[in-house]
Design a protein around this motif. Sequence first.
Motif, PDB file in Angstrom:
ATOM      1  N   PRO A   1       0.831  -1.215   0.000  1.00 24.07           N
ATOM      2  CA  PRO A   1       0.000   0.000   0.000  1.00 24.07           C
ATOM      3  C   PRO A   1       0.863   1.261   0.000  1.00 24.07           C
ATOM      4  O   PRO A   1       1.946   1.287   0.601  1.00 24.07           O
TER       5      PRO A   1
ATOM      6  N   TYR B   1      -1.597 -11.608   3.738  1.00 17.53           N
ATOM      7  CA  TYR B   1      -1.912 -10.354   4.413  1.00 17.53           C
ATOM      8  C   TYR B   1      -0.764  -9.855   5.276  1.00 17.53           C
ATOM      9  O   TYR B   1       0.035 -10.627   5.793  1.00 17.53           O
TER      10      TYR B   1
ATOM     11  N   SER C   1      -3.672  -5.406   5.224  1.00 13.65           N
ATOM     12  CA  SER C   1      -3.386  -5.179   3.805  1.00 13.65           C
ATOM     13  C   SER C   1      -3.228  -6.506   3.088  1.00 13.65           C
ATOM     14  O   SER C   1      -2.446  -7.355   3.512  1.00 13.65           O
ATOM     15  N   ASN C   2      -3.959  -6.665   1.998  1.00 13.07           N
ATOM     16  CA  ASN C   2      -3.802  -7.827   1.132  1.00 13.07           C
ATOM     17  C   ASN C   2      -2.620  -7.508   0.214  1.00 13.07           C
ATOM     18  O   ASN C   2      -2.727  -6.636  -0.650  1.00 13.07           O
TER      19      ASN C   2
ATOM     20  N   SER D   1      -3.314  -8.364  -3.786  1.00 18.88           N
ATOM     21  CA  SER D   1      -4.151  -7.452  -4.576  1.00 18.88           C
ATOM     22  C   SER D   1      -3.865  -5.982  -4.294  1.00 18.88           C
ATOM     23  O   SER D   1      -4.236  -5.117  -5.090  1.00 18.88           O
TER      24      SER D   1
ATOM     25  N   SER E   1      -5.270  -4.446  -1.810  1.00 18.09           N
ATOM     26  CA  SER E   1      -6.484  -3.908  -1.191  1.00 18.09           C
ATOM     27  C   SER E   1      -6.383  -3.885   0.330  1.00 18.09           C
ATOM     28  O   SER E   1      -5.517  -4.533   0.918  1.00 18.09           O
ATOM     29  N   GLU E   2      -7.282  -3.137   0.941  1.00 20.81           N
ATOM     30  CA  GLU E   2      -7.329  -2.996   2.395  1.00 20.81           C
ATOM     31  C   GLU E   2      -8.627  -3.568   2.928  1.00 20.81           C
ATOM     32  O   GLU E   2      -9.635  -3.604   2.228  1.00 20.81           O
ATOM     33  N   SER E   3      -8.595  -3.986   4.176  1.00 20.68           N
ATOM     34  CA  SER E   3      -9.782  -4.491   4.850  1.00 20.68           C
ATOM     35  C   SER E   3      -9.899  -3.817   6.212  1.00 20.68           C
ATOM     36  O   SER E   3      -8.885  -3.512   6.844  1.00 20.68           O
TER      37      SER E   3
ATOM     38  N   LYS F   1     -12.846 -10.017   4.891  1.00 25.68           N
ATOM     39  CA  LYS F   1     -13.576  -8.833   5.335  1.00 25.68           C
ATOM     40  C   LYS F   1     -13.912  -8.812   6.819  1.00 25.68           C
ATOM     41  O   LYS F   1     -14.325  -7.787   7.347  1.00 25.68           O
TER      42      LYS F   1
END
Length: 170
Positions: free
Chosen positions: A37, A66, A83-84, A87, A89-91, A154
């Motif tokens: 990220p 993660y 953080s994934n 990908s 992406s964030e959760s 999630k």
Amino acid sequence: MVFFVGECAFVHAADNRTLPNFSDYSVDVYHGTLKIPNYYKKVDGEWRDDWGKMVSPIGINFAGKYYIGTHSCGGGCRYYTLSNLVSGSESNALDMFSNDERRSQKTSDGRNYVTSLVSQPNSKMLVAQYHIDRSAISEEECRERIFYLSDDGKEVRPITKTVNFCDERH
């Protein structure tokens, strides 16, 4: 007694000392290129978040893909990011463990506590250890609850009830 429902192991309340192991929730670890990220930067060989605070080196430390980031906001304030790294992406799955300006964590009798999270790269099991402030008459108290990460990343779901000790094997 441990019993299984679907893919999840649950600990019978009468047997609190028989806790699940990380290996009960094993996953394969991703070994490809990581998507870090943009709020993490490496500065002079150390990783920092967007507040300029130091964080652990970025890498997979949970559930195969993660990174759990532990962030300090000063004075016993702590928040977590998930953080994934496959990908990018964030959760918000770890928000419930944060103790920041929006959320303070208190026991039912009003004592403050700080949560520390224990994870392993090859397991989707997560141990939350609740470190309760010392009173004038006692040492720090530690309680623990075990969770697992849902397949979609999630949410974390409880495996056990909270126990009145912290397992030293974590």
